[in-house]
Design a protein around this motif. Structure first.
Motif, mmCIF file in Angstrom:
data_model
loop_
_atom_site.group_PDB
_atom_site.id
_atom_site.type_symbol
_atom_site.label_atom_id
_atom_site.label_comp_id
_atom_site.label_asym_id
_atom_site.label_seq_id
_atom_site.Cartn_x
_atom_site.Cartn_y
_atom_site.Cartn_z
ATOM 1 N N LEU A 16 24.144 -7.930 -28.266
ATOM 2 C CA LEU A 16 25.356 -8.619 -28.719
ATOM 3 C C LEU A 16 25.904 -9.515 -27.609
ATOM 4 O O LEU A 16 26.330 -10.638 -27.866
ATOM 5 C CB LEU A 16 26.412 -7.608 -29.172
ATOM 6 N N GLY A 17 25.877 -9.035 -26.385
ATOM 7 C CA GLY A 17 26.318 -9.847 -25.250
ATOM 8 C C GLY A 17 25.450 -11.079 -25.065
ATOM 9 O O GLY A 17 25.945 -12.175 -24.805
ATOM 10 N N GLU A 18 24.134 -10.899 -25.214
ATOM 11 C CA GLU A 18 23.209 -12.032 -25.102
ATOM 12 C C GLU A 18 23.491 -13.074 -26.179
ATOM 13 O O GLU A 18 23.416 -14.280 -25.921
ATOM 14 C CB GLU A 18 21.759 -11.558 -25.223
ATOM 15 N N LEU A 19 23.779 -12.595 -27.394
ATOM 16 C CA LEU A 19 24.087 -13.525 -28.487
ATOM 17 C C LEU A 19 25.370 -14.299 -28.221
ATOM 18 O O LEU A 19 25.435 -15.500 -28.486
ATOM 19 C CB LEU A 19 24.211 -12.782 -29.819
ATOM 20 N N ILE A 20 26.379 -13.624 -27.700
ATOM 21 C CA ILE A 20 27.628 -14.318 -27.369
ATOM 22 C C ILE A 20 27.346 -15.414 -26.353
ATOM 23 O O ILE A 20 27.777 -16.559 -26.518
ATOM 24 C CB ILE A 20 28.689 -13.328 -26.840
ATOM 25 N N LYS A 21 26.597 -15.085 -25.327
ATOM 26 C CA LYS A 21 26.277 -16.063 -24.283
ATOM 27 C C LYS A 21 25.461 -17.223 -24.865
ATOM 28 O O LYS A 21 25.732 -18.396 -24.585
ATOM 29 C CB LYS A 21 25.509 -15.388 -23.153
ATOM 30 N N PHE A 22 24.456 -16.901 -25.665
ATOM 31 C CA PHE A 22 23.596 -17.917 -26.252
ATOM 32 C C PHE A 22 24.409 -18.909 -27.089
ATOM 33 O O PHE A 22 24.312 -20.122 -26.911
ATOM 34 C CB PHE A 22 22.511 -17.256 -27.109
ATOM 35 N N TYR A 23 25.229 -18.389 -28.013
ATOM 36 C CA TYR A 23 26.011 -19.273 -28.882
ATOM 37 C C TYR A 23 27.119 -19.986 -28.121
ATOM 38 O O TYR A 23 27.454 -21.125 -28.449
ATOM 39 C CB TYR A 23 26.569 -18.504 -30.082
ATOM 40 N N ARG A 24 27.669 -19.345 -27.102
ATOM 41 C CA ARG A 24 28.700 -20.004 -26.293
ATOM 42 C C ARG A 24 28.119 -21.232 -25.603
ATOM 43 O O ARG A 24 28.688 -22.327 -25.662
ATOM 44 C CB ARG A 24 29.269 -19.030 -25.248
ATOM 45 N N ILE A 25 26.961 -21.053 -24.992
ATOM 46 C CA ILE A 25 26.302 -22.168 -24.296
ATOM 47 C C ILE A 25 25.851 -23.228 -25.300
ATOM 48 O O ILE A 25 26.026 -24.431 -25.077
ATOM 49 C CB ILE A 25 25.131 -21.649 -23.448
ATOM 50 N N ILE A 36 40.009 -17.012 -23.717
ATOM 51 C CA ILE A 36 41.463 -17.176 -23.888
ATOM 52 C C ILE A 36 41.953 -16.245 -24.998
ATOM 53 O O ILE A 36 41.393 -16.204 -26.087
ATOM 54 C CB ILE A 36 41.818 -18.646 -24.210
ATOM 55 N N ASP A 37 42.995 -15.505 -24.702
ATOM 56 C CA ASP A 37 43.630 -14.556 -25.626
ATOM 57 C C ASP A 37 42.740 -13.368 -26.001
ATOM 58 O O ASP A 37 43.060 -12.636 -26.944
ATOM 59 C CB ASP A 37 44.124 -15.241 -26.913
ATOM 60 N N VAL A 38 41.613 -13.196 -25.293
ATOM 61 C CA VAL A 38 40.733 -12.058 -25.583
ATOM 62 C C VAL A 38 40.559 -11.179 -24.344
ATOM 63 O O VAL A 38 40.784 -9.977 -24.392
ATOM 64 C CB VAL A 38 39.349 -12.519 -26.092
ATOM 65 N N CYS A 39 40.144 -11.797 -23.246
ATOM 66 C CA CYS A 39 39.862 -11.051 -22.028
ATOM 67 C C CYS A 39 39.785 -12.046 -20.868
ATOM 68 O O CYS A 39 39.993 -13.240 -21.061
ATOM 69 C CB CYS A 39 38.547 -10.277 -22.161
ATOM 70 N N THR A 40 39.446 -11.566 -19.686
ATOM 71 C CA THR A 40 39.272 -12.457 -18.539
ATOM 72 C C THR A 40 37.847 -13.008 -18.537
ATOM 73 O O THR A 40 36.953 -12.446 -19.175
ATOM 74 C CB THR A 40 39.513 -11.715 -17.207
ATOM 75 N N ALA A 41 37.640 -14.088 -17.794
ATOM 76 C CA ALA A 41 36.303 -14.681 -17.699
ATOM 77 C C ALA A 41 35.324 -13.703 -17.045
ATOM 78 O O ALA A 41 34.156 -13.622 -17.454
ATOM 79 C CB ALA A 41 36.359 -15.988 -16.914
ATOM 80 N N SER A 42 35.772 -12.956 -16.067
ATOM 81 C CA SER A 42 34.872 -12.000 -15.407
ATOM 82 C C SER A 42 34.494 -10.865 -16.368
ATOM 83 O O SER A 42 33.354 -10.387 -16.348
ATOM 84 C CB SER A 42 35.487 -11.451 -14.122
ATOM 85 N N TYR A 43 35.433 -10.461 -17.195
ATOM 86 C CA TYR A 43 35.153 -9.419 -18.187
ATOM 87 C C TYR A 43 34.149 -9.943 -19.213
ATOM 88 O O TYR A 43 33.198 -9.241 -19.585
ATOM 89 C CB TYR A 43 36.455 -8.997 -18.863
ATOM 90 N N LEU A 44 34.324 -11.188 -19.658
ATOM 91 C CA LEU A 44 33.381 -11.804 -20.590
ATOM 92 C C LEU A 44 31.993 -11.891 -19.966
ATOM 93 O O LEU A 44 30.992 -11.616 -20.631
ATOM 94 C CB LEU A 44 33.859 -13.199 -21.015
ATOM 95 N N SER A 45 31.926 -12.245 -18.711
ATOM 96 C CA SER A 45 30.643 -12.319 -18.017
ATOM 97 C C SER A 45 29.936 -10.969 -18.039
ATOM 98 O O SER A 45 28.719 -10.887 -18.267
ATOM 99 C CB SER A 45 30.851 -12.775 -16.571
ATOM 100 N N ARG A 46 30.680 -9.914 -17.823
ATOM 101 C CA ARG A 46 30.101 -8.573 -17.840
ATOM 102 C C ARG A 46 29.642 -8.184 -19.244
ATOM 103 O O ARG A 46 28.622 -7.516 -19.399
ATOM 104 C CB ARG A 46 31.106 -7.577 -17.269
ATOM 105 N N ILE A 47 30.364 -8.626 -20.265
ATOM 106 C CA ILE A 47 29.938 -8.386 -21.655
ATOM 107 C C ILE A 47 28.638 -9.137 -21.923
ATOM 108 O O ILE A 47 27.668 -8.580 -22.443
ATOM 109 C CB ILE A 47 31.025 -8.823 -22.663
ATOM 110 N N GLU A 48 28.613 -10.425 -21.581
ATOM 111 C CA GLU A 48 27.441 -11.268 -21.842
ATOM 112 C C GLU A 48 26.195 -10.762 -21.129
ATOM 113 O O GLU A 48 25.085 -10.899 -21.643
ATOM 114 C CB GLU A 48 27.714 -12.702 -21.405
ATOM 115 N N ASN A 49 26.372 -10.201 -19.955
ATOM 116 C CA ASN A 49 25.232 -9.737 -19.169
ATOM 117 C C ASN A 49 24.896 -8.271 -19.410
ATOM 118 O O ASN A 49 24.033 -7.717 -18.732
ATOM 119 C CB ASN A 49 25.478 -10.016 -17.692
#
Length: 107
Positions: A16-25, A36-49
């Motif tokens: 799921l994290g890989e999919l978020i990263k793939f579609y985000r890019i 924005i309004d969900v979490c911090t960028a560092s937290y998102l990075s940890r989810i994506e990875n």
């Protein structure tokens, strides 16, 4: 490996994290914009990875901001995994092709 159960399927949270990263890019969205309004960028990075797993609400919010539905993602994991694998293979092939075309002569 952390797993999520959906409709009788077992789904890896890292996927799921890989999919978020793939579609985000793919959509040209930065981590800062998506989180924005969900979490911090560092937290998102940890989810994506795949470093952390989060509750379903985070995945729903992130996919929704990307114009996608978590439910649809979860119902189509096999097809999406194949599509993601093929996209990565295409990317690797293009990088290798570019590398082979470079001139490394000592003129």
């Amino acid at each position: 490996m952390i797993l999520y159960f959906w409709g009788g399927k077992i789904i890896n949270y890292q996927f799921l994290g890989e999919l978020i990263k793939f579609y985000r890019i793919k959509k040209g969205v930065s981590q800062e914009e998506l989180c924005i309004d969900v979490c911090t960028a560092s937290y998102l990075s940890r989810i994506e990875n795949g470093v952390i797993s989060v509750n379903e609400e985070y995945y729903e919010l992130l996919f929704k901001k990307l114009g996608l539905s978590l439910k649809t993602i979860l119902e189509n994991t096999e097809a999406l995994q194949l599509s993601l694998d093929n996209s990565y293979l295409d990317l690797i092939y293009k990088k290798n092709e570019s590398f082979e075309k470079q001139d490394y002569s000592n003129n």
